[in-house]
Design a protein around this motif. Structure first.
Motif, PDB file in Angstrom:
ATOM      1  N   LEU A 101       0.791  -1.206   0.028  1.00 15.21           N
ATOM      2  CA  LEU A 101       0.221  -0.135  -0.182  1.00 15.21           C
ATOM      3  C   LEU A 101       0.833   1.243  -0.049  1.00 15.21           C
ATOM      4  O   LEU A 101       0.587   2.143  -0.725  1.00 15.21           O
ATOM      5  N   LEU A 141       2.244   1.520  -3.786  1.00 20.55           N
ATOM      6  CA  LEU A 141       1.156   2.110  -4.587  1.00 20.55           C
ATOM      7  C   LEU A 141       0.735   3.634  -4.237  1.00 20.55           C
ATOM      8  O   LEU A 141       0.745   4.334  -5.414  1.00 20.55           O
ATOM      9  N   GLU A 142       0.627   3.800  -2.994  1.00 19.94           N
ATOM     10  CA  GLU A 142       0.568   5.463  -2.737  1.00 19.94           C
ATOM     11  C   GLU A 142       1.450   6.234  -3.163  1.00 19.94           C
ATOM     12  O   GLU A 142       1.376   7.359  -3.702  1.00 19.94           O
ATOM     13  N   VAL A 176      -8.932   1.083  -3.711  1.00 15.05           N
ATOM     14  CA  VAL A 176      -8.643  -0.373  -3.753  1.00 15.05           C
ATOM     15  C   VAL A 176      -9.820  -1.377  -3.380  1.00 15.05           C
ATOM     16  O   VAL A 176     -10.534  -0.785  -2.341  1.00 15.05           O
ATOM     17  N   SER A 202     -10.926  -3.874  -0.932  1.00 14.66           N
ATOM     18  CA  SER A 202     -10.545  -4.388   0.568  1.00 14.66           C
ATOM     19  C   SER A 202     -11.686  -5.217   0.972  1.00 14.66           C
ATOM     20  O   SER A 202     -12.725  -4.608   1.419  1.00 14.66           O
ATOM     21  N   LEU A 227      -7.513   4.989  -0.730  1.00 15.94           N
ATOM     22  CA  LEU A 227      -6.361   4.952  -0.305  1.00 15.94           C
ATOM     23  C   LEU A 227      -5.636   6.258  -0.333  1.00 15.94           C
ATOM     24  O   LEU A 227      -4.991   6.758   0.705  1.00 15.94           O
ATOM     25  N   LEU A 230     -12.972  -2.080 -10.452  1.00  7.76           N
ATOM     26  CA  LEU A 230     -12.167  -3.034  -9.824  1.00  7.76           C
ATOM     27  C   LEU A 230     -12.289  -4.621  -9.782  1.00  7.76           C
ATOM     28  O   LEU A 230     -11.558  -5.419  -9.991  1.00  7.76           O
ATOM     29  N   GLY A 264      -9.655  -6.833 -11.871  1.00  9.45           N
ATOM     30  CA  GLY A 264      -8.700  -7.074 -10.749  1.00  9.45           C
ATOM     31  C   GLY A 264      -8.316  -8.636 -10.937  1.00  9.45           C
ATOM     32  O   GLY A 264      -8.929  -9.225 -11.820  1.00  9.45           O
ATOM     33  N   VAL A 315      -4.763  -3.146  -9.549  1.00 14.18           N
ATOM     34  CA  VAL A 315      -4.421  -3.139  -8.190  1.00 14.18           C
ATOM     35  C   VAL A 315      -5.195  -2.013  -7.385  1.00 14.18           C
ATOM     36  O   VAL A 315      -5.390  -2.024  -6.411  1.00 14.18           O
ATOM     37  N   ALA A 316      -5.756  -1.098  -8.247  1.00 18.64           N
ATOM     38  CA  ALA A 316      -6.287   0.063  -7.796  1.00 18.64           C
ATOM     39  C   ALA A 316      -7.202   0.689  -9.035  1.00 18.64           C
ATOM     40  O   ALA A 316      -7.207   0.229 -10.185  1.00 18.64           O
TER      41      ALA A 316
END
Length: 262
Positions: A102, A105-106, A128, A130, A137, A167, A171, A225-226
């Motif tokens: 995470l 990614l950020e 994302v 979850s 995020l 997503l 995904g 992934v996002a």
């Protein structure tokens, strides 16, 4: 009968258990209480009193008192001074952000998100998947005097949201399949359409006047992934029109994907 072991048989070792004995109970009552409280408050939009928490988790007020004090002292709960209600702090979200995937990614996303917001003067956020919900995020606000802000850490349903559809559409199958099976037929049809189109543009189901423009962000493995979401606000002061925002959002999502190794 004597207690002496018969020839050829194995004598029981001290502390050993028979196969038909009940499994040992390794639970930690105080930890169970703490997790019950955290899960309870995570599912509530507002705060709860000590008495309401005790009733909801099936404990006495005295049983939850010390747990609440500990969770508050460690920063996981906040107690409102006037009402005395307890609510979750952002501590759990902060812990989740310490995970390397995470954080990476950020870090990869924010420069492209800031450049996008500066250019088209619209807000954007990164969501994302979850536990079957959309988790925000990261978020970058519009530099203009108006815009639509989504709080980092907010959660939204997978079904009925443009971000959730993207997503689910792009995904990793092993991650999305368990949640896809629980969607309605209409939601699954929407996911199929998004997969063919490559992105989603739709009126926001929760906020009138907002058009969600959403593009997938792909990781090294080729799955999303996002999702980069632009809650587009169209007014006479908007610096960019819908088609321009779409083009820049697509480019920003591709830039982030490239930074992730896609």
């Amino acid at each position: 009968m004597s207690g002496t072991a018969l020839p050829g048989s194995a004598a029981p070792m001290p502390g050993s258990q028979r196969s038909d004995s009940p499994a040992p109970d390794y639970s930690v009552p105080a930890l169970d209480k703490a997790l019950d409280i955290l899960e309870l408050l995570a599912a509530r939009s507002g705060g709860l009193s000590q008495a309401a928490i005790a009733e909801a988790v099936g404990r006495s007020v005295s049983q939850v008192f010390r747990v609440l004090q500990t969770l508050e002292g460690r920063g996981y709960l906040v107690r409102e001074e006037r009402s005395g209600l307890y609510r979750l702090s952002m501590q759990l979200f902060t812990l989740a952000h310490r995970q390397e995937p995470l954080r990476g990614l950020e870090t990869a996303a924010l420069p492209a998100m800031r450049a996008f917001a500066d250019e088209v003067r619209q807000s954007c956020n990164l969501g994302v998947l979850s536990a079957g919900r959309v988790l925000v995020l990261a978020q970058v606000e519009s530099p203009a005097n108006f815009g639509f802000r989504v709080r980092v850490g907010s959660e939204f349903p997978l079904e009925g949201t443009a971000t959730g559809a993207v997503l689910a559409a792009f995904g990793e199958e092993s991650v999305t399949e368990p949640w896809l099976s629980g969607l309605s037929r209409g939601a699954r049809d929407r996911v199929d359409r998004v997969r063919l189109r490559g992105f989603e543009r739709a009126d926001d189901s929760l906020q009138p006047g907002i058009t969600d423009i959403v593009f997938p962000v792909f990781g090294r493995g080729g799955s999303a992934v996002a999702a980069l979401t632009v809650p587009y606000v169209s007014t006479s002061f908007s610096a960019a029109r819908t088609h321009q925002v779409e083009a820049r959002a697509r480019a920003a999502a591709e830039t982030i994907s490239g930074a992730l190794g896609h």
